[in-house]
Design a protein around this motif. Structure first.
Motif, PDB file in Angstrom:
ATOM      1  N   GLU A   1      53.736  50.089  33.824  1.00  0.00           N
ATOM      2  CA  GLU A   1      55.131  50.381  34.150  1.00  0.00           C
ATOM      3  C   GLU A   1      55.338  50.759  35.609  1.00  0.00           C
ATOM      4  O   GLU A   1      56.353  50.382  36.218  1.00  0.00           O
ATOM      5  N   VAL A   2      54.401  51.495  36.194  1.00  0.00           N
ATOM      6  CA  VAL A   2      54.646  52.150  37.476  1.00  0.00           C
ATOM      7  C   VAL A   2      53.884  51.501  38.628  1.00  0.00           C
ATOM      8  O   VAL A   2      54.368  51.475  39.763  1.00  0.00           O
ATOM      9  N   ALA A   3      52.681  50.994  38.361  1.00  0.00           N
ATOM     10  CA  ALA A   3      51.846  50.496  39.458  1.00  0.00           C
ATOM     11  C   ALA A   3      52.456  49.256  40.115  1.00  0.00           C
ATOM     12  O   ALA A   3      53.029  48.397  39.444  1.00  0.00           O
ATOM     13  N   ASP A   4      52.329  49.204  41.424  1.00  0.00           N
ATOM     14  CA  ASP A   4      52.607  47.966  42.145  1.00  0.00           C
ATOM     15  C   ASP A   4      51.396  47.049  42.095  1.00  0.00           C
ATOM     16  O   ASP A   4      51.520  45.827  42.141  1.00  0.00           O
ATOM     17  N   ARG A   5      50.216  47.688  41.992  1.00  0.00           N
ATOM     18  CA  ARG A   5      48.965  46.925  41.962  1.00  0.00           C
ATOM     19  C   ARG A   5      47.955  47.702  41.122  1.00  0.00           C
ATOM     20  O   ARG A   5      47.909  48.924  41.155  1.00  0.00           O
ATOM     21  N   GLY A  23      30.620  50.492  41.424  1.00  0.00           N
ATOM     22  CA  GLY A  23      30.759  50.789  42.843  1.00  0.00           C
ATOM     23  C   GLY A  23      31.428  49.730  43.684  1.00  0.00           C
ATOM     24  O   GLY A  23      31.447  49.837  44.911  1.00  0.00           O
ATOM     25  N   ARG A  24      31.997  48.713  43.034  1.00  0.00           N
ATOM     26  CA  ARG A  24      32.676  47.646  43.776  1.00  0.00           C
ATOM     27  C   ARG A  24      34.064  47.385  43.197  1.00  0.00           C
ATOM     28  O   ARG A  24      34.300  47.619  42.010  1.00  0.00           O
ATOM     29  N   ILE A  25      34.972  46.887  44.018  1.00  0.00           N
ATOM     30  CA  ILE A  25      36.249  46.393  43.523  1.00  0.00           C
ATOM     31  C   ILE A  25      36.052  44.940  43.127  1.00  0.00           C
ATOM     32  O   ILE A  25      35.640  44.115  43.950  1.00  0.00           O
ATOM     33  N   ILE A  26      36.344  44.644  41.861  1.00  0.00           N
ATOM     34  CA  ILE A  26      36.119  43.277  41.394  1.00  0.00           C
ATOM     35  C   ILE A  26      37.426  42.536  41.136  1.00  0.00           C
ATOM     36  O   ILE A  26      37.419  41.313  40.978  1.00  0.00           O
ATOM     37  N   GLU A  27      38.547  43.268  41.076  1.00  0.00           N
ATOM     38  CA  GLU A  27      39.824  42.598  40.821  1.00  0.00           C
ATOM     39  C   GLU A  27      40.961  43.475  41.314  1.00  0.00           C
ATOM     40  O   GLU A  27      40.911  44.704  41.213  1.00  0.00           O
ATOM     41  N   SER A  28      41.987  42.851  41.859  1.00  0.00           N
ATOM     42  CA  SER A  28      43.183  43.550  42.327  1.00  0.00           C
ATOM     43  C   SER A  28      44.365  42.616  42.138  1.00  0.00           C
ATOM     44  O   SER A  28      44.367  41.504  42.654  1.00  0.00           O
ATOM     45  N   ARG A  73      52.517  51.759  52.543  1.00  0.00           N
ATOM     46  CA  ARG A  73      53.424  52.900  52.462  1.00  0.00           C
ATOM     47  C   ARG A  73      54.373  52.714  51.268  1.00  0.00           C
ATOM     48  O   ARG A  73      55.003  51.679  51.117  1.00  0.00           O
ATOM     49  N   GLY A  74      54.446  53.720  50.409  1.00  0.00           N
ATOM     50  CA  GLY A  74      55.331  53.657  49.249  1.00  0.00           C
ATOM     51  C   GLY A  74      54.761  52.923  48.043  1.00  0.00           C
ATOM     52  O   GLY A  74      55.420  52.823  47.006  1.00  0.00           O
ATOM     53  N   GLU A  75      53.539  52.426  48.151  1.00  0.00           N
ATOM     54  CA  GLU A  75      52.926  51.655  47.071  1.00  0.00           C
ATOM     55  C   GLU A  75      52.222  52.589  46.081  1.00  0.00           C
ATOM     56  O   GLU A  75      51.683  53.634  46.457  1.00  0.00           O
ATOM     57  N   VAL A  76      52.219  52.199  44.815  1.00  0.00           N
ATOM     58  CA  VAL A  76      51.471  52.903  43.774  1.00  0.00           C
ATOM     59  C   VAL A  76      50.349  51.992  43.317  1.00  0.00           C
ATOM     60  O   VAL A  76      50.595  50.883  42.820  1.00  0.00           O
ATOM     61  N   VAL A  77      49.113  52.449  43.509  1.00  0.00           N
ATOM     62  CA  VAL A  77      47.935  51.678  43.110  1.00  0.00           C
ATOM     63  C   VAL A  77      47.177  52.458  42.044  1.00  0.00           C
ATOM     64  O   VAL A  77      46.856  53.638  42.228  1.00  0.00           O
ATOM     65  N   CYS A  78      46.929  51.820  40.916  1.00  0.00           N
ATOM     66  CA  CYS A  78      46.151  52.436  39.842  1.00  0.00           C
ATOM     67  C   CYS A  78      44.732  51.875  39.863  1.00  0.00           C
ATOM     68  O   CYS A  78      44.544  50.646  39.908  1.00  0.00           O
TER      69      CYS A  78
END
Length: 254
Positions: free
Chosen positions: A215-219, A226-231, A30-35
């Motif tokens: 500047e804006v993303a928390d993560r 088709g996969r998430i490889i890094e966060s 909640r309240g997070e910005v994810v790019c």
């Protein structure tokens, strides 16, 4: 109340023989910005469309604020909701597209009040008052009677953001909201998005605007095939990415 606004668990999506999403798992607080970053075709936009059930997933689970997206669970089985109930859930998630998708025959004000009046049943006078507040919030208080063809691309996109906010969504999704804009108009849209982030709006943003992500993303999340490889937090993502594919991607755009 859970701190998790969006939860994706092993989400798969295919179009014919092509598997576009291959087990996406992601939590957004909640309240997070994810790019979301990644090359064209990596599945970013498809994932966004699945979040509000514009595309049906083939496997896995998606929930927004603790409620399954598009389905209800009975025992161990998932049953797709009726269209009316899907629309009710979808109203909780605002989405801003690459193309502004405004109704050309309606003024900016009319575009903004359409869904609150006809979907939520908000009294017209109340919807108009809220729409005027939103137009002021996005810097367009003087353009309420303008039609889309009388507005610049940046102004149209700001009206589209106001239209999404008019439904008081819990979560905002942005699918490359500046990619169709002339370069000099990008900043005015990003400024509105930055203000939303400061106000605590939960946001998932597909973007190629690296400055905004820094500047804006928390993560920042990297998708590939088709996969998430890094966060990782932006300072780590941009200065010391752990995955070779992320390093290759950043070397071409920074």
């Amino acid at each position: 109340m859970s701190d998790v606004m969006l939860k994706a668990e092993g989400v798969h999506k295919r179009f014919g023989a092509t598997e576009v999403l291959k087990g996406i798992s992601l939590e957004v607080r909640r309240g997070e910005v994810v790019c979301l970053l990644g090359a064209s075709g990596s599945g970013k936009s498809t994932f966004l469309r699945c979040i509000n059930h514009l595309e049906k997933i083939d496997a896995g689970r998606l929930s927004v604020d603790g409620e399954l997206v598009g389905y209800r669970q009975v025992g161990e089985r998932l049953h797709e909701l009726r269209e009316r109930d899907i629309c009710r859930h979808r109203a909780e998630v605002g989405m801003v597209f690459q193309r502004f998708n405004l109704f050309g025959h309606m003024t900016a004000l009319q575009n903004i009040i359409e869904a609150p009046v006809h979907v939520r049943g908000v009294p017209r006078a109340q919807a108009v008052a809220h729409a005027r507040q939103l137009l002021e919030r996005v810097g367009l208080a003087d353009r309420s009677d303008a039609y889309p063809n009388q507005l610049s691309g940046g102004q149209q996109q700001r009206v589209a953001i106001a239209r999404a906010l008019a439904m008081s969504p819990k979560l905002m999704l942005f699918d490359e909201p500046t990619s169709a804009l002339d370069p000099e108009l990008v900043g005015e849209v990003l400024d509105v998005m930055k203000a939303l982030a400061r106000d605590g709006m939960t946001m998932v943003v597909v973007t190629h605007e690296m400055g905004f992500a820094r500047e804006v993303a928390d993560r920042v999340v990297m998708m590939d095939q088709g996969r998430i490889i890094e966060s990782a937090p932006p300072e780590q993502f941009f200065s010391a990415p752990s995955h070779e594919r992320t390093r290759q991607f950043l070397s071409k755009i920074l």
